[in-house]
Design an enzyme around this catalytic site. Structure first.
Site, PDB file in Angstrom:
ATOM      1  CD  GLU A 153     -37.910  92.779 -21.693  1.00 38.49           C
ATOM      2  OE1 GLU A 153     -37.656  93.492 -20.689  1.00 38.49           O
ATOM      3  OE2 GLU A 153     -38.510  91.702 -21.633  1.00 38.49           O
ATOM      4  CD  GLU A 159     -35.496  90.337 -17.721  1.00 38.78           C
ATOM      5  OE1 GLU A 159     -36.094  90.403 -16.637  1.00 38.78           O
ATOM      6  OE2 GLU A 159     -35.159  91.344 -18.374  1.00 38.78           O
TER       7      GLU A 159
HETATM    8  C1  FCB Z   1     -37.924  93.285 -17.565  1.00 33.89           C
HETATM    9  C2  FCB Z   1     -39.060  92.321 -17.861  1.00 33.89           C
HETATM   10  C3  FCB Z   1     -40.259  92.984 -18.510  1.00 33.89           C
HETATM   11  C4  FCB Z   1     -40.527  94.351 -17.919  1.00 33.89           C
HETATM   12  C5  FCB Z   1     -39.281  95.196 -17.899  1.00 33.89           C
HETATM   13  C6  FCB Z   1     -39.471  96.584 -17.370  1.00 33.89           C
HETATM   14  O1  FCB Z   1     -37.137  92.765 -16.556  1.00 33.89           O
HETATM   15  O2  FCB Z   1     -38.619  91.311 -18.704  1.00 33.89           O
HETATM   16  O3  FCB Z   1     -41.343  92.110 -18.389  1.00 33.89           O
HETATM   17  O4  FCB Z   1     -41.086  94.218 -16.675  1.00 33.89           O
HETATM   18  O5  FCB Z   1     -38.293  94.552 -17.126  1.00 33.89           O
END
Ligand code: FCB
Length: 496
Positions: A401, A209
């Protein structure tokens, strides 16, 4: 025959022995040409996943490892930031976190028990290069070798991220991400890691990110290093793009056959009202939030219409020749999805997304929220994966994620009954399968997260894990109901 090729052969044998939901083995993945694969399957039923789909979970070094002063690790911007009063909920810090630096074998065993086929973790730069440049700390590399080998021995594909936000503090002292030199520092570090571990790792993620660590860290000041300097943040985005290209080439120089990707936070952008100004702001934010680090890598230029074209080079610190430096023909694209984002036109900010003014959208996409307060919007997952695939074409996508914070603890019967997490994940997986059926070449899904962990500025107040961690009680691990549910999804390769 080298130890490593033995290891790979064992891994393949293991994978083939599993049959049924066959793994894409490390070697098989590496041998696919970018874009050649994958699994976008118009035939599958909603909720069913293509053969060879990889299931796993994600974590990040700073959020789980603890041991921040052990074995020669240097200070990161997050260590520094958590030391600033008022920045982290409950004045928490990550000195122990989940204690995974010591308990990694237990965590890998949990992943194996759940049937996971891929584990996304991150490598802490300050463990490998405590000063961010120069001297290499062998003990840091040894830790990631042990962790990686434990995964391979259990037939789990290692998927390391090189940079999940833990910049060595000395580099921040020298200017941090807005400083051009940081890009080359990251590439040097990447080369060290890949030279050391590239014999056992076939897929690498460069960034986690880049939008979040540049914009929240340097413009909004709500993540480390906590600076509120929008112009510096814009330069930081450009330096991150330069770094992406440099790191891509550093990895390929060490291991030409390695696959290199990067993980982006993506979200459908919803205008705060139906006004023309807000709708235009949302269009700009779609390009800034979702494409700002993808276009430079794949196309060698920024998406048009975000910055005023006559000022863009000056604002970014763009030099001639940077087009070629930023270019990185990524072998796969990582997408992190949680919710949508709302945007309101902000005349004070150069780009609405860089602003800090708070507002309430006129209409929300959903009335339901997770405990973090994020709108639950499964259809947004379908929309954004489809939109991103429209930009990235046939390049394989991995969901790096997706998950939800529900702060549910053990019940009197000893179990953790997190039915809400199951409902969230179920709804999102159905939408993902719909996107795949529609042709999006998605080959993997990583749930965030394996464990409850240190959630950045939220400290320990937001629990995202499939496994409950008792932070008050020796970091004991306790599988939640969602863990058993996820194990079933993995075993059947479909949503149950
Ligand atoms: C994302 C991050 C991860 C975690 C999630 C909830 O933005 O990459 O590290 O904090 O959110």
């Amino acid at each position: 025959m080298s130890r490593t090729s033995m290891r790979r052969r064992d891994f393949m044998r293991f994978a083939l022995a599993l049959g049924g939901n066959a793994l894409l083995t490390q070697t098989a993945l590496a041998e696919k040409l970018p874009g050649e694969s994958v699994v976008g399957s118009p035939k599958g039923r909603i909720g069913e996943f293509p053969k060879g789909f990889l299931w796993g979970a994600a974590t990040a070094a700073y959020q789980i490892e603890g041991a921040t002063h052990v074995d020669g690790r240097g200070e990161s911007i997050w260590d520094h930031y958590v030391g600033t009063p008022g920045k982290i909920k409950g004045s928490a810090n990550a000195a122990v976190a989940c204690d995974s630096y010591r308990r990694y074998a237990e965590d890998v065993a949990i992943a194996k028990r759940l049937g996971m086929q891929s584990y996304r973790y991150s490598i802490a730069w300050p463990r490998v290069q405590p000063q961010g440049s120069g001297i290499v700390n062998q003990k840091g590399l040894d830790y990631y070798r042990r962790l990686t080998d434990a995964l391979l021995e259990d037939g789990i594909r290692p998927l390391p991220t090189l940079y999940h936000w833990d910049l060595p503090q000395p580099l921040e002292d020298a200017g941090g991400w807005p400083e051009r030199d940081t890009a080359q520092r990251l590439a040097d570090y990447a080369r060290i890691v890949v030279d050391a571990l590239g014999d056992r790792i076939d897929q690498w993620v460069i960034f986690n990110e880049p939008y979040i660590f540049t914009v929240l860290g340097y413009a909004q000041g709500i993540h480390a290093p906590g600076r509120k300097e929008p112009l510096a943040a814009l330069r930081a985005t450009h330096v991150a793009n330069l770094a992406q290209g440099l790191v891509y080439r550093a990895i390929k120089a060490s291991r030409p056959r390695a696959e290199v990707g990067s993980a982006y936070n993506v979200a459908p952008v919803v205008p705060a009202t139906a006004s023309a100004a807000d709708r235009a702001a949302a269009e700009r934010q779609d390009k800034f939030g979702n494409l700002w680090f993808v276009y430079p890598a794949l196309k060698g230029h920024y998406p048009a219409g975000v910055l005023p074209s006559e000022r863009q080079s000056e604002l970014l610190g763009f030099r001639s020749g940077d087009e070629e430096i930023m270019r990185a023909p990524l072998d796969f694209i990582g997408l992190n999805y949680y919710s949508c984002s709302y945007v309101q036109e902000d005349a004070q900010a150069l780009i609405p997304g860089l602003g800090t003014k708070s507002f309430e959208p006129k209409k929300r996409v959903s009335q339901e929220k997770t405990d973090f307060g994020w709108d639950i919007y499964p259809k947004g997952f379908y929309d954004i994966v489809t939109e991103m695939a429209g930009h990235t074409g046939r390049i394989p996508i991995e969901i790096t994620e997706n998950g939800a914070a529900y702060n549910i603890g053990p019940s009197a019967d000893g179990g953790v009954h997190d039915a809400k997490r199951i409902a969230y994940a179920r709804a999102h997986l159905l939408e993902l399968s719909r996107a795949i059926r529609n042709g999006a070449p998605v080959r993997a899904y990583h749930h965030w997260s394996l464990l409850d962990n240190f959630e950045w500025s939220e400290g320990y107040t937001q629990r995202f894990g499939l496994i409950y961690v008792d932070f008050e009680n020796g970091q004991k691990r306790l599988p939640k109901d969602s863990a058993a549910w996820y194990a079933k999804i993995i075993a059947e390769n479909k949503v149950v």
